[in-house]
Design a protein around this motif. Structure first.
Motif, mmCIF file in Angstrom:
data_model
loop_
_atom_site.group_PDB
_atom_site.id
_atom_site.type_symbol
_atom_site.label_atom_id
_atom_site.label_comp_id
_atom_site.label_asym_id
_atom_site.label_seq_id
_atom_site.Cartn_x
_atom_site.Cartn_y
_atom_site.Cartn_z
ATOM 1 N N ARG A 155 -56.145 53.429 -52.668
ATOM 2 C CA ARG A 155 -56.545 52.474 -53.707
ATOM 3 C C ARG A 155 -55.595 51.278 -53.736
ATOM 4 O O ARG A 155 -56.021 50.125 -53.841
ATOM 5 C CB ARG A 155 -56.580 53.172 -55.061
ATOM 6 N N ALA A 174 -58.667 45.809 -61.197
ATOM 7 C CA ALA A 174 -57.560 46.572 -60.625
ATOM 8 C C ALA A 174 -56.438 45.651 -60.165
ATOM 9 O O ALA A 174 -55.255 45.941 -60.360
ATOM 10 C CB ALA A 174 -58.053 47.437 -59.467
ATOM 11 N N TYR A 199 -66.264 51.211 -51.847
ATOM 12 C CA TYR A 199 -67.158 51.613 -52.924
ATOM 13 C C TYR A 199 -66.833 53.008 -53.469
ATOM 14 O O TYR A 199 -67.232 53.350 -54.583
ATOM 15 C CB TYR A 199 -68.610 51.551 -52.457
ATOM 16 N N ASP A 234 -64.777 45.319 -60.644
ATOM 17 C CA ASP A 234 -63.833 46.434 -60.762
ATOM 18 C C ASP A 234 -62.590 46.190 -59.910
ATOM 19 O O ASP A 234 -61.464 46.531 -60.303
ATOM 20 C CB ASP A 234 -64.494 47.744 -60.335
ATOM 21 N N VAL A 235 -62.789 45.608 -58.724
ATOM 22 C CA VAL A 235 -61.649 45.279 -57.867
ATOM 23 C C VAL A 235 -60.762 44.248 -58.558
ATOM 24 O O VAL A 235 -59.534 44.384 -58.590
ATOM 25 C CB VAL A 235 -62.121 44.736 -56.504
ATOM 26 N N HIS A 270 -63.935 53.764 -54.300
ATOM 27 C CA HIS A 270 -62.889 53.496 -55.284
ATOM 28 C C HIS A 270 -63.312 52.474 -56.335
ATOM 29 O O HIS A 270 -62.838 52.527 -57.474
ATOM 30 C CB HIS A 270 -61.628 52.992 -54.569
ATOM 31 N N PHE A 271 -64.169 51.542 -55.959
ATOM 32 C CA PHE A 271 -64.578 50.473 -56.872
ATOM 33 C C PHE A 271 -66.090 50.277 -56.769
ATOM 34 O O PHE A 271 -66.606 50.057 -55.678
ATOM 35 C CB PHE A 271 -63.869 49.158 -56.516
ATOM 36 N N LYS A 272 -66.778 50.338 -57.899
ATOM 37 C CA LYS A 272 -68.234 50.197 -57.885
ATOM 38 C C LYS A 272 -68.669 48.753 -57.655
ATOM 39 O O LYS A 272 -69.717 48.501 -57.056
ATOM 40 C CB LYS A 272 -68.817 50.710 -59.199
#
Length: 242
Positions: free
Chosen positions: A36, A84, A72, A80-81, A74-76
C-alpha cells in the motif's frame, strides 16, 4: 516498466531534513502495508508529473511496477488514492514540523513556525508544495488533518491572550488561504526569501497581536528539525482521531 510512463522522474527532490521521513519503507511493515505504501509513493510521483486530474490508476500501477488489479485491491477509486496520499503527507510532513516545535511554549511562536515551514518547503522543493496544493484540492482530508495541528496552536495562543479572534473557523480559513497562496507564489518563483517571515507577521497581526510583537515573533530563528527516531513508517490507512 511500460515505455509510456518513461517520463517519470525517479524521485521528487525534498529537503534533507524531511527526506528521511518520506523515504523507502522501513523494516517492520506487513506485506500488505508495504504494498500500500509503495502504491502511495507511486501515486505521489504520478500526481506530481501528471497532476491529480490527469493521473490514472493504470499509470500508478505501472510506476509501482504492479498490476492495475493490485491497485484496485487496495483502492477502489482514484479519490481513495488521493485520500491515502493526503493522509500520508499529513502524518509525516505535518508531524515532522510539529516535532520541530517541541519545547516551544508560546502558541503564537508555534503558529509562526508552522506558517514559515510550509512556505520554506515551497522554496526548497516547489514540486512537493505544488503536489500538496493539488492533493488538498482533490482530497480535503489533507486540510482536515493539517487543521488539527494549526488549531491546537491557535487555541493555545488564544488562552495565552496573544490572539483575539472573533471566530476560530474564520481565523482558520484566513490561515489556510493565506499560507496556500504564499506556497503557490513561492513555488512559482515569485517572492524573496523573507516572504515566509512577512506572511507570518501579517497573520499574527490578523489574529490580534500588536504589530511590533507580531514582527518580533516572526523574526525568531526557526528551530532545527530533531533527529528522526528509528521505527517503521506506517502506511496511511484512515483518518487520525481528533
Amino acid at each position: 516498466m511500460d515505455s509510456t510512463f518513461g517520463f517519470m522522474a525517479p524521485s521528487i527532490p525534498l529537503p534533507a531534513a524531511l527526506a528521511e521521513s518520506l523515504g523507502v519503507p522501513r523494516p517492520g511493515l506487513l506485506k500488505r502495508e508495504r504494498t500500500r505504501l509503495q502504491l502511495v509513493q507511486a501515486a505521489i510521483r504520478v500526481f506530481s508529473a501528471r497532476s491529480y486530474a490527469g493521473a490514472t490508476m493504470q499509470e500508478i500501477a505501472a510506476v509501482a511496477g504492479m498490476t492495475t488489479g493490485t491497485v484496485y485491491n487496495h483502492f477502489k477509486t482514484k479519490e481513495d488514492v488521493a485520500s491515502a496520499v493526503a493522509l500520508w503527507l499529513a502524518d509525516t510532513l505535518c508531524q515532522r514540523i510539529a516535532d520541530s516545535q517541541a519545547g516551544v511554549a508560546e502558541g503564537a511562536q508555534r503558529m509562526a513556525i508552522g506558517i514559515q515551514r510550509y512556505i520554506w518547503l515551497a522554496r526548497e522543493s516547489p514540486a512537493w508544495a505544488l503536489l500538496m496544493l493539488d492533493v488538498s484540492a482533490a482530497a480535503p482530508v489533507l486540510l482536515h488533518e493539517i487543521r488539527h495541528y494549526a488549531l491546537a496552536d491557535m487555541r493555545l495562543a488564544i488562552r495565552q491572550k496573544s490572539f483575539r479572534v472573533p471566530s476560530e473557523a474564520a481565523a482558520m480559513d484566513v490561515l489556510n488561504g493565506s499560507v496556500a497562496q504564499a506556497m503557490r507564489s513561492v513555488a512559482m518563483g515569485g517572492p524573496p526569501a523573507s516572504h515566509g517571515r512577512h506572511v507570518a507577521a501579517c497573520l499574527l497581526r490578523a489574529f490580534g497581536m500588536e504589530p511590533a510583537d507580531a514582527t518580533e515573533v516572526a523574526r525568531r530563528p526557526l528551530p532545527p528539525f530533531p533527529a528522526l527516531a528509528a521505527g517503521p513508517i506506517k502506511a496511511a490507512r484512515g483518518r487520525r482521531k481528533a
